[in-house]
Enzyme design. Sequence first.
Site, PDB file in Angstrom:
ATOM      1  N   SER A 145       0.865  -1.191   0.000  1.00  0.00           N
ATOM      2  CA  SER A 145       0.000   0.000   0.000  1.00  0.00           C
ATOM      3  C   SER A 145       0.893   1.230   0.000  1.00  0.00           C
ATOM      4  O   SER A 145       2.035   1.186   0.488  1.00  0.00           O
ATOM      5  CB  SER A 145      -0.868  -0.002   1.259  1.00  0.00           C
ATOM      6  OG  SER A 145      -1.453   1.268   1.445  1.00  0.00           O
ATOM      7  N   TYR A 158      -2.738  -0.784  10.313  1.00  0.00           N
ATOM      8  CA  TYR A 158      -2.628  -1.112   8.886  1.00  0.00           C
ATOM      9  C   TYR A 158      -1.305  -0.592   8.319  1.00  0.00           C
ATOM     10  O   TYR A 158      -0.581  -1.314   7.620  1.00  0.00           O
ATOM     11  CB  TYR A 158      -3.819  -0.520   8.141  1.00  0.00           C
ATOM     12  CG  TYR A 158      -3.831  -0.814   6.666  1.00  0.00           C
ATOM     13  CD1 TYR A 158      -4.169  -2.081   6.197  1.00  0.00           C
ATOM     14  CD2 TYR A 158      -3.512   0.165   5.730  1.00  0.00           C
ATOM     15  CE1 TYR A 158      -4.185  -2.361   4.839  1.00  0.00           C
ATOM     16  CE2 TYR A 158      -3.524  -0.100   4.375  1.00  0.00           C
ATOM     17  CZ  TYR A 158      -3.859  -1.360   3.930  1.00  0.00           C
ATOM     18  OH  TYR A 158      -3.871  -1.645   2.582  1.00  0.00           O
TER      19      TYR A 158
END
Length: 264
Positions: A145, A158
Amino acid sequence: MSWRRLEGALAVVTGASGGIGRAIALELANRRAQLVLTARRHDQLQAVAAEAVKRGAPQPTVVVGDIADPALRERLVAAARLTDRPLDLLVNNAGVSAHGLFADAGAERLEQILRVNFLAAAELTRLAIPLMRGADDPAILNVGSILAHRGIPHNSEYCASKAAFRAWSEAIRAELAGRGIDVVLLTPGTTDTEFFSHLIDKQREQLPWGSPQGMPPEAVARAAVRGLERRRREIVPGWKAKAFVLGARLAPGLMDRAMRRYGG
Ligand SMILES: NC(=O)c1ccc[n+]([C@@H]2O[C@H](COP(=O)([O-])OP(=O)(O)OC[C@H]3O[C@@H](n4cnc5c(N)ncnc54)[C@H](OP(=O)(O)O)[C@@H]3O)[C@@H](O)[C@H]2O)c1
């Protein structure tokens, strides 16, 4: 060096029941890849398998279960081994997130996100490496990501999982080069999938900056597979994601100040 050929490749794809994983599986199906697909939702996986066959791929193998479960990972590798050919591609895609302040959450949220996004992918890779022996041009595609490049508030667990995944990918890229195994990072920005309705915890309805328009998962998957074929080391699909990664690298102080506004 010539482009990597993915036609007919044997590929394991995790998190293949929807979103980016489904789109990558179908992009590989366009190249008649032999797919081994895994996720927890059986019906969705079967639907992806049926669509892959429509696109010309051989009947995929479907392995249903939780990627964080070591027994599922063993079953997955056993299914790939049953094909009796070396593994060409492992796509570590399954992932989850949560939205909320770190101090207000319990330990389980951090543990679950690290388990699914990082530990499960790393341990699956450890099992899959021996299967790649004898493959012509094997590769591991790790779906990271942009938040591996820059932590943002309300997403601490995350961000931590994706930063760990990214650093580990770089380390094993060097370790596996001698065995001829390539390690490629996919670094998407916001993508229009069910990711945000699958959050394992949510302390507020909306993030303070709203919901930015995302890229279609099919466009992310096309960039990913093209990047694999062109031997990229990291694929950052779309201009918004590229701008974010560049901003994180060139102006970290500015980004700190911008993020602080959203901290509490
Ligand atoms: N969407 C975004 O904005 C975005 C941005 C950057 C990176 N990413 C990354 O892209 C990857 C795919 O996400 P997505 O956007 O496609 O979201 P998604 O639509 O929610 O898909 C996530 C996939 O992971 C699987 N999965 C989740 N937890 C699992 C578990 N414990 N065991 C097995 N499978 C599990 C899900 O399958 P089941 O529910 O059937 O198990 C699903 O197939 C993730 O790694 C995510 O971090 C997403």
